[in-house]
Design a protein around this motif. Structure first.
Motif, PDB file in Angstrom:
ATOM      1  N   ASP A 293      39.275  69.956  45.762  1.00 46.26           N
ATOM      2  CA  ASP A 293      40.010  68.972  44.953  1.00 46.26           C
ATOM      3  C   ASP A 293      39.124  68.425  43.831  1.00 46.26           C
ATOM      4  N   ILE A 294      37.860  68.148  44.173  1.00 47.36           N
ATOM      5  CA  ILE A 294      36.937  67.602  43.180  1.00 47.36           C
ATOM      6  C   ILE A 294      36.682  68.625  42.081  1.00 47.36           C
ATOM      7  N   MET A 295      36.571  69.898  42.469  1.00 44.59           N
ATOM      8  CA  MET A 295      36.410  70.951  41.464  1.00 44.59           C
ATOM      9  C   MET A 295      37.578  70.951  40.490  1.00 44.59           C
ATOM     10  N   GLU A 296      38.773  70.672  41.009  1.00 45.97           N
ATOM     11  CA  GLU A 296      39.974  70.695  40.167  1.00 45.97           C
ATOM     12  C   GLU A 296      40.088  69.447  39.314  1.00 45.97           C
ATOM     13  N   HIS A 297      39.834  68.270  39.914  1.00 49.33           N
ATOM     14  CA  HIS A 297      40.082  67.007  39.208  1.00 49.33           C
ATOM     15  C   HIS A 297      38.844  66.453  38.513  1.00 49.33           C
ATOM     16  N   GLY A 298      37.663  66.859  38.947  1.00 46.25           N
ATOM     17  CA  GLY A 298      36.438  66.423  38.289  1.00 46.25           C
ATOM     18  C   GLY A 298      35.791  65.209  38.923  1.00 46.25           C
ATOM     19  N   ILE A 299      34.661  64.820  38.339  1.00 47.53           N
ATOM     20  CA  ILE A 299      33.879  63.661  38.770  1.00 47.53           C
ATOM     21  C   ILE A 299      34.104  62.534  37.770  1.00 47.53           C
ATOM     22  N   THR A 300      34.287  61.322  38.282  1.00 43.93           N
ATOM     23  CA  THR A 300      34.469  60.159  37.417  1.00 43.93           C
ATOM     24  C   THR A 300      33.219  59.291  37.456  1.00 43.93           C
ATOM     25  N   LEU A 301      32.723  58.908  36.280  1.00 47.79           N
ATOM     26  CA  LEU A 301      31.547  58.049  36.158  1.00 47.79           C
ATOM     27  C   LEU A 301      31.969  56.642  35.774  1.00 47.79           C
ATOM     28  N   SER A 302      31.313  55.650  36.391  1.00 50.10           N
ATOM     29  CA  SER A 302      31.537  54.259  36.015  1.00 50.10           C
ATOM     30  C   SER A 302      30.206  53.534  36.011  1.00 50.10           C
ATOM     31  N   GLY A 303      30.214  52.261  35.632  1.00 47.61           N
ATOM     32  CA  GLY A 303      28.984  51.488  35.549  1.00 47.61           C
ATOM     33  C   GLY A 303      28.318  51.633  34.196  1.00 47.61           C
ATOM     34  N   GLY A 304      27.423  50.691  33.887  1.00 47.26           N
ATOM     35  CA  GLY A 304      26.755  50.708  32.587  1.00 47.26           C
ATOM     36  C   GLY A 304      25.949  51.971  32.344  1.00 47.26           C
ATOM     37  N   GLY A 305      25.394  52.569  33.406  1.00 46.13           N
ATOM     38  CA  GLY A 305      24.607  53.788  33.249  1.00 46.13           C
ATOM     39  C   GLY A 305      25.407  54.966  32.746  1.00 46.13           C
ATOM     40  N   SER A 306      26.725  54.932  32.956  1.00 43.07           N
ATOM     41  CA  SER A 306      27.568  56.038  32.488  1.00 43.07           C
ATOM     42  C   SER A 306      27.712  56.045  30.967  1.00 43.07           C
TER      43      SER A 306
ATOM     44  N   HIS B 195      33.985  63.130  33.674  1.00 43.62           N
ATOM     45  CA  HIS B 195      34.500  62.238  32.645  1.00 43.62           C
ATOM     46  C   HIS B 195      34.167  60.790  32.984  1.00 43.62           C
ATOM     47  N   ILE B 196      34.264  59.935  31.993  1.00 40.38           N
ATOM     48  CA  ILE B 196      33.879  58.535  32.136  1.00 40.38           C
ATOM     49  C   ILE B 196      35.118  57.672  32.324  1.00 40.38           C
ATOM     50  N   SER B 197      35.012  56.684  33.189  1.00 41.74           N
ATOM     51  CA  SER B 197      36.102  55.757  33.477  1.00 41.74           C
ATOM     52  C   SER B 197      36.599  55.089  32.188  1.00 41.74           C
ATOM     53  N   PRO B 198      37.885  54.738  32.110  1.00 42.11           N
ATOM     54  CA  PRO B 198      38.411  54.071  30.912  1.00 42.11           C
ATOM     55  C   PRO B 198      37.658  52.791  30.555  1.00 42.11           C
ATOM     56  N   ASP B 199      37.221  52.027  31.555  1.00 42.50           N
ATOM     57  CA  ASP B 199      36.417  50.817  31.330  1.00 42.50           C
ATOM     58  C   ASP B 199      35.243  50.870  32.304  1.00 42.50           C
ATOM     59  N   PRO B 200      34.197  51.626  31.963  1.00 37.65           N
ATOM     60  CA  PRO B 200      33.111  51.837  32.925  1.00 37.65           C
ATOM     61  C   PRO B 200      32.406  50.556  33.347  1.00 37.65           C
ATOM     62  N   LEU B 201      32.245  49.609  32.423  1.00 34.79           N
ATOM     63  CA  LEU B 201      31.566  48.363  32.757  1.00 34.79           C
ATOM     64  C   LEU B 201      32.426  47.461  33.638  1.00 34.79           C
ATOM     65  N   GLY B 202      33.740  47.559  33.475  1.00 36.99           N
ATOM     66  CA  GLY B 202      34.633  46.675  34.221  1.00 36.99           C
ATOM     67  C   GLY B 202      35.298  47.318  35.420  1.00 36.99           C
ATOM     68  N   ALA B 203      34.943  48.562  35.739  1.00 36.74           N
ATOM     69  CA  ALA B 203      35.660  49.307  36.779  1.00 36.74           C
ATOM     70  C   ALA B 203      35.634  48.598  38.130  1.00 36.74           C
ATOM     71  N   VAL B 204      34.464  48.111  38.553  1.00 40.24           N
ATOM     72  CA  VAL B 204      34.360  47.479  39.874  1.00 40.24           C
ATOM     73  C   VAL B 204      35.181  46.206  39.933  1.00 40.24           C
ATOM     74  N   VAL B 205      35.030  45.336  38.937  1.00 42.22           N
ATOM     75  CA  VAL B 205      35.755  44.059  38.992  1.00 42.22           C
ATOM     76  C   VAL B 205      37.259  44.271  38.821  1.00 42.22           C
ATOM     77  N   LEU B 206      37.655  45.275  38.029  1.00 43.19           N
ATOM     78  CA  LEU B 206      39.078  45.583  37.904  1.00 43.19           C
ATOM     79  C   LEU B 206      39.627  46.124  39.222  1.00 43.19           C
ATOM     80  N   GLY B 207      38.777  46.866  39.938  1.00 44.30           N
ATOM     81  CA  GLY B 207      39.187  47.369  41.244  1.00 44.30           C
ATOM     82  C   GLY B 207      39.396  46.246  42.247  1.00 44.30           C
TER      83      GLY B 207
END
Length: 349
Positions: free
Chosen positions: A282-295, A313-325
């Motif tokens: 599944d991961i091969m098909e959908h890819g890896i998502t990066l979040s956080g400031g390091g991304s 690929h990078i999250s739509p809001d990498p800096l805010g991903a955790v708090v939005l979650g």
């Protein structure tokens, strides 16, 4: 019990990403109200708070002897409990100043998945001392995946890599649970330290952490790119003790940060190696998502993709991903039984 916590006081829900580098606070119905560096400046004479957040960060490395500007979190956990409590209280009260009904808030905080029970208790206690009525803790990779809009409740494999200031969290998520995860205490801070060390070793020039971070943001890259640049760096010569300026190529910065980046890549590879084959497919098909400031480091998605041979690929809001979650979990748990179950399963309260 969960229903009784969430139903009567919905506006009082706060989601917090208490990060090593930055703290973000989300208020239900208002969005992210606070994005501030996790820094506090204290007067040593009377122990009073002089500044918190962005203003305190500007003081790092530039304070007189009687003032201490410090980051009270290290590697994703509390290094100085008293100052963390004071900083968190300041941030919460900064919001309360505009929203006085928040005096008894229900708070959910994203935490690294690898921390100890003692460290969890320290975070909970800091939150409660800051004025929270109820505090829930949830693992950062789960919160980041939800904040990145990954279908975490589906029976498919999702990989999230959250590169913060103090920790890198790698997790494979399926059916609302973390199937496999790795927590690495190598992240943005270690990349900054690698830049400092390289410049000291190669040019006998001493620079501060703020300068190293600025170099990383402006000129750093994880993978060769078409627009290589140069930057002028100023610091103190270790031999003469006098200020000196040097010119540094972006390729040198990339060389300087190779080791911490390789550690991050190896952690991702290790997590993939221990992932069940169906989920790995599944991961091969959908890819890896990066979040956080390091991304946000230029080319890091390309580097990871080239090493793992999986699109990244990078999250739509990498800096805010955790708090939005955290905010989405609080919102959805009111109406969605899956999210309510997820909160109970992954939270400590």
């Amino acid at each position: 019990m969960l229903q009784s916590l969430f139903s009567p006081f919905l506006p009082k829900h706060l989601g917090i990403d208490l990060g090593t580098a930055n703290t973000l606070v989300h208020l239900r119905g208002k969005g992210i109200l606070l994005r501030e560096p996790s820094v506090i400046a204290i007067d040593k004479i009377d122990n009073s708070i002089l500044a918190v957040g962005s203003e305190a960060k500007r003081m790092l490395g530039r304070t007189p002897a009687n003032i201490i500007a410090t980051r009270p979190l290290k590697d994703g956990v509390i290094a100085d409990f008293n100052q963390t409590h004071r900083m968190l209280k300041y941030f919460i009260h900064k919001i309360i100043h505009h929203h006085t009904f928040l005096s008894q808030a229900t708070v959910i905080i994203g935490i690294p998945s690898g921390i100890t029970e003692v460290e969890k208790m320290a975070i909970k206690e800091a939150s409660q001392k800051a004025g929270a009525k109820h505090t829930f803790l949830i693992e950062e990779p789960m919160a980041a995946a939800i904040g990145s809009d990954l279908p975490v409740a589906d029976p498919t494999g999702n990989m999230i890599v959250d590169i913060g200031g103090g920790t890198t969290e790698v997790a494979v998520i399926s059916l609302g649970g973390i199937v496999n995860h790795e927590s690495l205490r190598t992240a943005g801070d270690e990349i900054d330290e690698a830049i400092e060390s390289y410049i000291r070793r190669s040019y006998n020039l001493l620079i501060g952490s703020r300068t190293a971070e600025e170099i990383k943001i402006s000129t750093g890259s994880a993978y060769p790119c078409s627009n290589e640049t140069e930057i002028v760096i100023r610091g103190r010569d270790l031999f003469s003790g006098l200020p000196q300026a040097i010119k540094l190529h972006s390729g040198e910065i990339r060389e300087a940060i190779t080791e911490p980046l390789n550690e991050i890549v190896h952690t991702i590879e290790s997590c993939l190696e221990h992932t069940p084959p169906e989920l790995a497919s599944d991961i091969m098909e959908h890819g890896i998502t990066l979040s956080g400031g390091g991304s946000l480091l230029k080319g890091i998605d390309t580097l990871i993709s080239s090493k793992t041979h999986i699109k990244t690929h990078i999250s739509p809001d990498p800096l805010g991903a955790v708090v939005l979650g955290t905010a989405k979990i609080l919102d959805e748990s009111e109406h969605n039984s899956e999210f309510k179950t997820m909160l109970l399963r992954h939270s400590e309260h």
